[in-house]
Scaffold this motif. Structure first.
Motif, PDB file in Angstrom:
ATOM      1  N   ARG A 217      77.341   9.070 -14.455  1.00  0.00           N
ATOM      2  CA  ARG A 217      78.159   8.687 -13.415  1.00  0.00           C
ATOM      3  C   ARG A 217      79.233   9.436 -12.966  1.00  0.00           C
ATOM      4  O   ARG A 217      79.771  10.407 -13.956  1.00  0.00           O
ATOM      5  N   ARG A 218      79.858   9.423 -12.041  1.00  0.00           N
ATOM      6  CA  ARG A 218      81.044  10.041 -11.400  1.00  0.00           C
ATOM      7  C   ARG A 218      80.634  11.618 -11.151  1.00  0.00           C
ATOM      8  O   ARG A 218      81.473  12.180 -11.308  1.00  0.00           O
ATOM      9  N   ARG A 219      79.359  11.864 -10.828  1.00  0.00           N
ATOM     10  CA  ARG A 219      79.089  13.131 -10.591  1.00  0.00           C
ATOM     11  C   ARG A 219      78.354  13.001  -8.999  1.00  0.00           C
ATOM     12  O   ARG A 219      77.707  14.061  -8.634  1.00  0.00           O
ATOM     13  N   GLY A 220      78.711  12.088  -8.148  1.00  0.00           N
ATOM     14  CA  GLY A 220      78.179  12.171  -6.822  1.00  0.00           C
ATOM     15  C   GLY A 220      76.731  11.502  -6.659  1.00  0.00           C
ATOM     16  O   GLY A 220      76.446  11.876  -5.579  1.00  0.00           O
ATOM     17  N   ILE A 221      76.123  11.445  -7.472  1.00  0.00           N
ATOM     18  CA  ILE A 221      74.699  11.074  -7.430  1.00  0.00           C
ATOM     19  C   ILE A 221      74.405   9.638  -6.775  1.00  0.00           C
ATOM     20  O   ILE A 221      73.610   9.611  -5.735  1.00  0.00           O
ATOM     21  N   ALA A 222      75.232   8.577  -7.083  1.00  0.00           N
ATOM     22  CA  ALA A 222      75.285   7.399  -5.806  1.00  0.00           C
ATOM     23  C   ALA A 222      75.435   7.775  -4.551  1.00  0.00           C
ATOM     24  O   ALA A 222      74.897   7.332  -3.666  1.00  0.00           O
ATOM     25  N   THR A 223      76.657   8.624  -4.535  1.00  0.00           N
ATOM     26  CA  THR A 223      76.937   8.997  -3.015  1.00  0.00           C
ATOM     27  C   THR A 223      75.852   9.871  -2.426  1.00  0.00           C
ATOM     28  O   THR A 223      75.655   9.616  -1.037  1.00  0.00           O
ATOM     29  N   ALA A 224      75.083  10.734  -3.137  1.00  0.00           N
ATOM     30  CA  ALA A 224      74.179  11.369  -2.469  1.00  0.00           C
ATOM     31  C   ALA A 224      73.065  10.376  -2.041  1.00  0.00           C
ATOM     32  O   ALA A 224      72.100  10.717  -0.993  1.00  0.00           O
ATOM     33  N   LEU A 225      72.613   9.541  -2.845  1.00  0.00           N
ATOM     34  CA  LEU A 225      71.520   8.635  -2.965  1.00  0.00           C
ATOM     35  C   LEU A 225      71.786   7.652  -1.252  1.00  0.00           C
ATOM     36  O   LEU A 225      70.872   7.428  -0.480  1.00  0.00           O
ATOM     37  N   LEU A 226      73.136   7.283  -1.376  1.00  0.00           N
ATOM     38  CA  LEU A 226      73.340   6.371  -0.403  1.00  0.00           C
ATOM     39  C   LEU A 226      73.522   7.254   1.151  1.00  0.00           C
ATOM     40  O   LEU A 226      73.007   6.720   2.085  1.00  0.00           O
ATOM     41  N   ALA A 227      73.521   8.528   1.173  1.00  0.00           N
ATOM     42  CA  ALA A 227      73.947   9.161   2.378  1.00  0.00           C
ATOM     43  C   ALA A 227      72.177   9.759   2.571  1.00  0.00           C
ATOM     44  O   ALA A 227      71.899   9.557   3.686  1.00  0.00           O
ATOM     45  N   HIS A 228      71.387  10.032   1.681  1.00  0.00           N
ATOM     46  CA  HIS A 228      70.092  10.235   1.940  1.00  0.00           C
ATOM     47  C   HIS A 228      69.286   9.122   2.413  1.00  0.00           C
ATOM     48  O   HIS A 228      68.567   9.141   3.417  1.00  0.00           O
ATOM     49  N   ALA A 229      69.453   7.918   1.844  1.00  0.00           N
ATOM     50  CA  ALA A 229      68.937   6.793   2.184  1.00  0.00           C
ATOM     51  C   ALA A 229      69.223   6.168   3.519  1.00  0.00           C
ATOM     52  O   ALA A 229      68.258   5.803   4.402  1.00  0.00           O
ATOM     53  N   SER A 230      70.556   6.316   3.907  1.00  0.00           N
ATOM     54  CA  SER A 230      71.111   5.804   5.292  1.00  0.00           C
ATOM     55  C   SER A 230      70.417   6.830   6.208  1.00  0.00           C
ATOM     56  O   SER A 230      70.031   6.380   7.339  1.00  0.00           O
ATOM     57  N   SER A 231      70.172   8.190   6.147  1.00  0.00           N
ATOM     58  CA  SER A 231      69.670   9.056   6.997  1.00  0.00           C
ATOM     59  C   SER A 231      68.336   8.965   7.236  1.00  0.00           C
ATOM     60  O   SER A 231      67.835   8.577   8.339  1.00  0.00           O
ATOM     61  N   ALA A 232      67.468   8.078   6.276  1.00  0.00           N
ATOM     62  CA  ALA A 232      66.390   8.048   6.171  1.00  0.00           C
ATOM     63  C   ALA A 232      66.064   6.576   6.971  1.00  0.00           C
ATOM     64  O   ALA A 232      64.886   6.745   7.765  1.00  0.00           O
ATOM     65  N   ALA A 233      66.866   5.666   6.830  1.00  0.00           N
ATOM     66  CA  ALA A 233      66.704   4.191   7.371  1.00  0.00           C
ATOM     67  C   ALA A 233      67.057   4.611   8.860  1.00  0.00           C
ATOM     68  O   ALA A 233      66.164   3.979   9.776  1.00  0.00           O
ATOM     69  N   LYS A 234      68.044   5.477   9.375  1.00  0.00           N
ATOM     70  CA  LYS A 234      68.151   5.537  10.679  1.00  0.00           C
ATOM     71  C   LYS A 234      67.072   6.093  11.525  1.00  0.00           C
ATOM     72  O   LYS A 234      66.598   6.057  12.474  1.00  0.00           O
ATOM     73  N   GLU A 235      66.470   7.502  10.808  1.00  0.00           N
ATOM     74  CA  GLU A 235      65.150   8.211  11.187  1.00  0.00           C
ATOM     75  C   GLU A 235      64.138   7.056  11.332  1.00  0.00           C
ATOM     76  O   GLU A 235      63.031   7.113  12.197  1.00  0.00           O
TER      77      GLU A 235
END
Length: 275
Positions: A217-235
């Motif tokens: 935790r606290r290494r940006g993993i959740a942040t990266a997953l949220l951004a990746h999934a949000s981008s995939a959902a939009k597409e």
């Protein structure tokens, strides 16, 4: 009143519906856990149509639900303590009064959060979509990531398939994060309900599970997953992303989600009865 069927429940002992003529106006459904430690938390779900509230229907359904929870608890976890949980939005008229009248007390508070799917920056990380081959990695990371979370229990394979990898699961918007050595350390699982889309006109990608192994935790993993999934959902044509966060999460999840663009919406209350 008559029995109503649903998956993942003991239909004969854990479900009930109320009817006015041929129209269903209320229901209750019990979900018990196949595995538990110390306390067996049984979920009591249900509701009454707004036009039929304040007539004792909700009281009858809650009483039937508690009785059913005791029966199922005795069959599956007789040596443990029983807690009956109700998880509902705070705004429902008369809910708090009903819960307190039946001996329930608020024990936890949650918040639904949402973000529109506008411009989402692409992410350069070791993230891969769900597949049959990685399904077990998803399940194992989920169990380890939520080991220190209130009320969470390990999901055995059958429970994982039943509750997560079912007809609402969206594999194309569900992702696994690996570290530099290829070890899975985080996950995001998305569900979506076609009936909700039809009723609201909004196609919502609900991030049901967002988790990171405690030591990562606290290494940006959740942040990266949220951004990746949000981008995939939009597409893929989704209009919005949503999730529900525990206000007392030990991982500091609320702050992570807010920084990722999620805005607090409806509050939820977890009511519990120690039976």
């Amino acid at each position: 009143m008559s029995r109503v069927g649903a998956s993942r429940v003991d239909l004969a002992r854990g479900s009930l519906a109320a009817f006015a003529g041929d129209t269903m106006i209320g229901y209750m459904k019990i979900r018990y856990k196949p595995t538990a430690a110390e306390v067996h938390r049984v979920f009591l779900d249900g509701g009454v149509h707004p036009d039929h509230r304040r007539r004792g229907i909700g009281t009858a359904l809650v009483e039937a639900g508690v009785a059913a929870a005791k029966v199922l608890h005795a069959r599956h976890h007789p040596g443990l303590r029983l807690a009956v949980d109700v998880h509902r939005p705070e705004h429902i008229a008369g809910l708090a009064e009903l819960m307190r009248s039946q001996g329930f007390a608020p024990v936890r508070f949650f918040r639904r959060m949402e973000r529109p799917l506008g411009d989402v920056a692409p992410v350069n990380a070791r993230i891969e979509p769900w597949s049959e081959e990685t399904d077990e990695d998803f399940r194992r990371v989920r169990n380890a990531a939520f080991a220190d979370c209130w009320g969470a229990v390990p999901m055995p394979p059958d429970m994982w398939r039943n509750k997560i990898v079912n007809q609402t699961f969206r594999p194309e918007v569900s992702f696994l994060h690996r570290d530099a050595a290829g070890v899975p350390v985080g996950l995001l699982v998305t569900l979506s309900w076609d009936a909700d889309t039809e009723a609201t006109g909004v196609r919502d990608a609900h991030f049901m599970i967002v988790g990171t192994l405690p030591e990562h935790r606290r290494r940006g993993i959740a942040t990266a997953l949220l951004a990746h999934a949000s981008s995939a959902a939009k597409e893929r044509g989704y209009d919005r992303a949503s999730l529900v966060v525990d206000s007392a999460s030990p991982s500091g999840a609320s702050g992570v989600f807010e920084r990722a663009g999620f805005v607090p919406k409806a509050p939820y209350v977890r009511w519990a009865l120690e039976a």
